[in-house]
Design an enzyme around this catalytic site. Structure first.
Site, short mmCIF file in Angstrom:
data_model
loop_
_atom_site.label_atom_id
_atom_site.label_comp_id
_atom_site.label_asym_id
_atom_site.label_seq_id
_atom_site.Cartn_x
_atom_site.Cartn_y
_atom_site.Cartn_z
CG HIS A 73 35.82 55.96 37.27
ND1 HIS A 73 35.39 56.26 36.02
CD2 HIS A 73 35.78 57.14 37.96
CE1 HIS A 73 35.12 57.56 35.93
NE2 HIS A 73 35.33 58.11 37.11
CD GLU A 74 34.44 57.05 41.55
OE1 GLU A 74 35.01 58.10 41.90
OE2 GLU A 74 33.59 57.01 40.64
CG HIS A 77 38.60 60.37 40.47
ND1 HIS A 77 38.84 61.33 39.50
CD2 HIS A 77 37.44 59.78 40.11
CE1 HIS A 77 37.86 61.31 38.61
NE2 HIS A 77 37.00 60.36 38.95
ZN LIG Z 1 35.35 60.09 37.86
#
Ligand SMILES: [Zn+2]
Ligand SMILES: [Zn+2]
Length: 179
Positions: A73-74, A77
């Site tokens: 998830h990170e 980014h």
């Molecule tokens: Zn996030």
């Protein structure tokens, strides 16, 4: 930015390998994954300007799959930011969702559902420079547009410049536990 927390070599390698696979060589070499014990209700955080991913040590209670998912998830980014270059993008916008799909977590939600303790601190609003990724946190929402001090100083003679206007960012996970 001072990186706090314990480096995780293995997960740094894993994230780097993923970035490499997606052809993002500079991100692959910058990447660092650390465990930050100061995180409370936030599962993880990404710092696009520095290529840093912070993970909450409490994640370990939920098993390897949750750690991996938060990591990806990170990482999504960082991937979204690396691809966007200087273009401004929304934190959990199409670029991020596209990166999630590339990383094998298509349909990932912006907020986690893990029962992490709520933040004791009241700093709720996080803002980030769209260019260098520098972040600030505030108890209240900023009332006026603010820009990144470092970038304005470096590229705009110290004056406010819209290009470096701080954008509000989700705490990723932190807000997921709010009522
Ligand atoms: Zn996030
Ligand atoms: Zn900046």
């Amino acid at each position: 930015m001072e990186v706090r927390g314990l480096p995780d070599e293995e997960r740094t390698r894993l994230a780097s390998a993923e970035a490499h696979r997606l052809g993002l060589r500079s991100l692959a070499s910058d990447l660092r994954v650390v465990w930050n014990p100061r995180l409370r209700s936030t599962a993880g955080r990404a710092w696009p300007g520095q290529g840093v991913i912070e993970l909450n040590p409490r994640l370990r209670e939920f098993g390897d799959d949750e750690i991996r998912r938060t990591l990806l998830h990170e990482l999504a980014h960082l991937v979204a930011h690396a691809r966007a270059g200087r273009k401004r993008i929304a934190p959990h916008g199409p670029e991020w969702r596209f990166a999630c799909a590339d990383l094998g977590i298509a349909g990932e939600s912006a907020r986690h559902r893990l029962p992490l303790p709520r933040s004791r601190q009241k700093r709720r609003f996080r803002y980030e420079c769209p260019v260098c990724g520098t972040g600030i946190e505030r108890v209240r929402r900023l009332r006026r547009a603010a820009a990144c001090f470092t970038c304005c100083k470096a590229h705009a003679g110290g004056r406010f410049d819209k290009r470096f206007q701080l954008v509000e960012r989700d705490h990723c996970a932190a807000t997921g536990l709010d009522p």
